[in-house]
Design a protein around this motif. Structure first.
Motif, PDB file in Angstrom:
ATOM      1  N   ASN A  93       5.114  80.011 -50.503  1.00 30.30           N
ATOM      2  CA  ASN A  93       6.350  80.745 -49.800  1.00 30.30           C
ATOM      3  C   ASN A  93       5.984  82.269 -49.579  1.00 30.30           C
ATOM      4  O   ASN A  93       4.570  82.689 -50.145  1.00 30.30           O
ATOM      5  N   GLU A  94       6.799  83.009 -49.238  1.00 33.99           N
ATOM      6  CA  GLU A  94       6.326  84.660 -48.949  1.00 33.99           C
ATOM      7  C   GLU A  94       6.078  85.224 -50.116  1.00 33.99           C
ATOM      8  O   GLU A  94       5.069  85.933 -50.082  1.00 33.99           O
ATOM      9  N   PRO A  95       7.035  84.981 -51.233  1.00 33.90           N
ATOM     10  CA  PRO A  95       6.673  85.697 -52.432  1.00 33.90           C
ATOM     11  C   PRO A  95       5.036  85.467 -52.967  1.00 33.90           C
ATOM     12  O   PRO A  95       4.399  86.149 -53.531  1.00 33.90           O
ATOM     13  N   SER A  96       4.888  84.277 -52.870  1.00 34.32           N
ATOM     14  CA  SER A  96       3.606  83.581 -53.418  1.00 34.32           C
ATOM     15  C   SER A  96       2.522  84.337 -52.717  1.00 34.32           C
ATOM     16  O   SER A  96       1.545  84.605 -53.288  1.00 34.32           O
ATOM     17  N   ARG A  97       2.690  84.246 -51.285  1.00 33.16           N
ATOM     18  CA  ARG A  97       1.602  84.830 -50.832  1.00 33.16           C
ATOM     19  C   ARG A  97       1.452  86.218 -50.715  1.00 33.16           C
ATOM     20  O   ARG A  97       0.312  86.867 -50.878  1.00 33.16           O
ATOM     21  N   ALA A  98       2.421  86.905 -50.905  1.00 39.64           N
ATOM     22  CA  ALA A  98       2.359  88.710 -51.203  1.00 39.64           C
ATOM     23  C   ALA A  98       1.740  88.884 -52.370  1.00 39.64           C
ATOM     24  O   ALA A  98       0.727  89.672 -52.558  1.00 39.64           O
ATOM     25  N   ALA A  99       2.082  88.130 -53.590  1.00 37.25           N
ATOM     26  CA  ALA A  99       1.281  88.385 -54.896  1.00 37.25           C
ATOM     27  C   ALA A  99       0.015  87.876 -54.871  1.00 37.25           C
ATOM     28  O   ALA A  99      -0.975  88.737 -55.214  1.00 37.25           O
ATOM     29  N   PHE A 100      -0.264  86.870 -54.190  1.00 34.42           N
ATOM     30  CA  PHE A 100      -1.642  86.170 -54.029  1.00 34.42           C
ATOM     31  C   PHE A 100      -2.368  87.382 -53.387  1.00 34.42           C
ATOM     32  O   PHE A 100      -3.747  87.602 -53.762  1.00 34.42           O
ATOM     33  N   GLU A 101      -1.871  87.806 -51.983  1.00 26.56           N
ATOM     34  CA  GLU A 101      -2.975  88.629 -51.360  1.00 26.56           C
ATOM     35  C   GLU A 101      -3.025  90.161 -52.113  1.00 26.56           C
ATOM     36  O   GLU A 101      -4.301  90.502 -52.187  1.00 26.56           O
TER      37      GLU A 101
END
Length: 159
Positions: free
Chosen positions: A3-11
């Motif tokens: 999801n978006e929070p996951s992608r943002a933290a990952f990046e």
């Protein structure tokens, strides 16, 4: 599960060359699983612990028994100690924790179901965030995952 929070933290983790470890209670590993849904997650995740029982928080993470017995496991203090503990034992740049009441049982007037605390520990200290989510057990857990990953990304932005 990405999801978006996951992608943002990952990046943010990937771009900074930093690593995270998780200490989860009510989410039972969902925060780590969500971040792991990103390809390349092995480059940003160190360890993850599900410390559901109070004794496991004490034994594995080093949460103080006094914290458990006086303020309880559903508290900002416990979330901070969990995040600090997982960061310390893993050696990761970041430690993230989640503790709370997903329901449907266990709530009180002072601490209703949906009360959640997320801790984020980094080199500049540790913070705890309090949330009050609505919904059934699955919804509270899902909202906690997003809140924890958002809190990590925001802490990274401030560091």
């Amino acid at each position: 599960m990405q999801n978006e929070p996951s992608r943002a933290a990952f990046e943010r983790l990937r771009d900074r060359g930093e690593r995270v470890s998780f200490a989860e209670s009510l989410t039972g590993g969902l925060i780590a699983a969500t971040l792991i849904s990103n390809s390349g997650a092995s480059g940003v995740i160190d360890e993850s612990y599900v410390t559901y029982a109070p004794e496991s928080k004490i034994r594995i993470l080093g949460v103080r028994r006094e914290t458990v017995e006086t303020v309880g496991v559903v508290s900002a203090q416990c979330a901070r100690e969990m995040a600090e503990g997982v960061r310390r034992i893993s050696g990761a740049d970041w430690g993230v924790s989640a503790t709370g009441l997903a329901g449907p049982d266990g709530g009180t007037a002072e601490t209703p179901v949906g009360t959640v605390f997320v801790g984020v520990a980094g080199r500049n200290g540790v913070q705890a965030h309090e949330f009050h989510f609505c919904g059934d057990r699955a919804q509270v857990r899902s909202q906690t995952v997003d809140a924890a990953l958002n809190a990590l990304a925001e802490a990274m932005d401030r560091a």
